[in-house]
Motif scaffolding. Structure first.
Motif, PDB file in Angstrom:
ATOM      1  N   CYS A  41       0.950  -1.106   0.062  1.00  0.00           N
ATOM      2  CA  CYS A  41       0.143  -0.064  -0.229  1.00  0.00           C
ATOM      3  C   CYS A  41       0.720   1.287   0.044  1.00  0.00           C
ATOM      4  CB  CYS A  41      -0.856  -0.084   1.249  1.00  0.00           C
ATOM      5  SG  CYS A  41      -1.715   1.409   1.440  1.00  0.00           S
ATOM      6  N   CYS A  44       0.432   3.471   3.652  1.00  0.00           N
ATOM      7  CA  CYS A  44       0.560   2.845   4.706  1.00  0.00           C
ATOM      8  C   CYS A  44       1.874   1.956   4.951  1.00  0.00           C
ATOM      9  CB  CYS A  44      -0.717   2.429   5.745  1.00  0.00           C
ATOM     10  SG  CYS A  44      -1.058   0.723   5.184  1.00  0.00           S
ATOM     11  N   CYS A  62      -6.115  -1.892   0.329  1.00  0.00           N
ATOM     12  CA  CYS A  62      -5.379  -2.038   1.445  1.00  0.00           C
ATOM     13  C   CYS A  62      -6.228  -2.576   2.454  1.00  0.00           C
ATOM     14  CB  CYS A  62      -4.431  -0.836   1.733  1.00  0.00           C
ATOM     15  SG  CYS A  62      -3.710  -1.316   3.391  1.00  0.00           S
ATOM     16  N   CYS A  65      -5.504   0.025   5.955  1.00  0.00           N
ATOM     17  CA  CYS A  65      -6.164   1.267   5.938  1.00  0.00           C
ATOM     18  C   CYS A  65      -7.259   1.268   5.135  1.00  0.00           C
ATOM     19  CB  CYS A  65      -5.133   2.375   5.562  1.00  0.00           C
ATOM     20  SG  CYS A  65      -4.518   2.291   3.794  1.00  0.00           S
TER      21      CYS A  65
HETATM   22 ZN   LIG Z   1      -2.809   1.008   3.570  1.00  0.00          ZN
END
Ligand SMILES: [Zn+2]
Length: 380
Positions: A41, A44, A62, A65
């Protein structure tokens, strides 16, 4: 699907277009280059992601997140409305050129307007920027170069009086912006193929040791041996490195064994030729990126030992040639995530540095969806 190991076989734009025949292949190739060690991702950094089925290929979510992303998210290609295939063609042309491609020519060759080509070219230059933590090692040649502008004084003894058509390089004391250049020396007498030395460039405001010192330390490892001319600043700075050798040009000394700065002076000449012949002008605001492009390309060459027949005898010779284009692209996209570029209101571009994706998540989670969407929208 294009494998990035088949790199040696692509030798022309036609071949490249045949290998990447459609948008789907281009997208898969881009994904393979951006996520070289597995998909993650871009917001994050989470490695747990899932593919989203739907009309838009290449969309992922993701699991940490919960935000959606593509291979272009938070890279210089962020939010592009152009086909990925166009981008890859532009990158091919840029990497395979000798001194760069102007936005006007790039626009003509890939069939887009000049304003888009100009932005694409700057996005490619941003991809070419070396990671800040990567330092040059071994033996490093350093020099300063002033591109554009007239010289402050004319050395009549060496260059002749004003009015004569004798080349008089812009240099010290001129109004032109000055650049510090450092190049790793490529080992002579190679037996197999050897990569050309990496190149680093940085705009400098002053030629004093106090100003150049920290910039040089940011580019070159302290364990290196420096080769330079007998500039006072370089003399002072040499002490903080493993070794320092100088050639005194004013004494007509240009090489002493393998102590010379011919490699860096050759590169300086390439900068001047590209400025004059390809781009004609660059503003101080964007100058660093233009020079980073030249530096990247210079570092993407390799010295190869090849045989040739001379009067019936087989002889070996060293030839410098560009590395396979897909190997170059792989290196280009290795640090793509975290670098973004947006248009400004005045049709210029600005860089957005998001080198700390983890820190972003907490603030972005709290922000409203509307705000997040606005943040993701880029007018191209
Ligand atoms: Zn993420």
């Amino acid at each position: 699907m294009v494998s990035i190991r088949q790199s040696k076989q692509i030798t022309s734009l036609e071949e490249f277009r045949r290998r990447v025949p459609n948008e789907e292949t281009a997208l898969r190739l881009l994904e393979a280059m951006v996520w070289q060690n597995g998909r993650f991702c871009p917001r994050c950094g989470g490695a747990e992601t899932r593919s989203i089925r739907g009309p838009r290929p290449g969309l992922y979510e993701c699991c940490a997140c919960r935000r959606q992303f593509r291979a272009t998210t938070r890279t210089p290609l962020h939010g592009t409305k152009l086909p990925i295939r166009r981008w890859l063609e532009a990158i091919y042309l840029t990497l395979m050129s000798s001194k760069g491609v102007s936005s006007v020519v790039l626009a003509r060759q890939i069939g887009i307007d000049q304003a888009s080509a100009w932005k694409i070219a700057h996005a490619i230059r941003l991809l070419m920027r070396p990671p800040a933590e990567e330092h040059l090692t071994g033996t490093v040649e350093i020099d300063t170069v002033a591109v554009a502008g007239d010289p402050k004084k004319r050395n009549i003894r060496r260059y002749g009086p004003v009015g004569k058509h004798i080349y008089n390089p812009p240099g010290r004391g001129s109004e032109a912006p000055t650049t510090l250049v450092a190049i790793e020396k490529t080992q002579a007498n190679v037996t197999t193929s050897t990569r050309a030395g990496r190149v680093r460039v940085a705009a400098i405001d002053s030629l004093s040791a106090a100003h150049i010192g920290p910039i040089l330390s940011g580019m070159v490892d302290s364990g290196t041996v420096l080769h330079s001319d007998d500039d006072t600043a370089f003399r002072k700075l040499g002490a903080s490195f493993s070794g320092h050798e100088t050639v005194v040009h004013s004494d007509q000394e240009f090489a002493r064994g393998d102590v010379h700065i011919n490699t860096v002076e050759g590169f300086n000449s390439t900068i001047r030729r590209a400025y004059l012949g390809v781009w004609h002008y660059w503003s101080e605001e964007h100058g660093q990126r233009y020079m980073e492009e030249l530096a990247f390309r210079a570092g993407q060459r390799e010295v190869v030992r090849k045989t040739r027949k001379v009067r019936g005898k087989v002889k070996m010779r060293s030839i410098s040639e560009p590395r396979p284009v897909l190997d170059q692209m792989r290196e280009l996209f290795a640090h793509a995530v975290g670098r973004e570029m947006r248009r400004t209101e005045t049709w210029s571009v600005i860089e957005i540095d998001r080198s700390t994706p983890a820190a972003q998540v907490t603030t972005r989670r709290g922000s409203s969806l509307k705000q997040q969407k606005a943040d993701d929208h880029i007018p191209f």
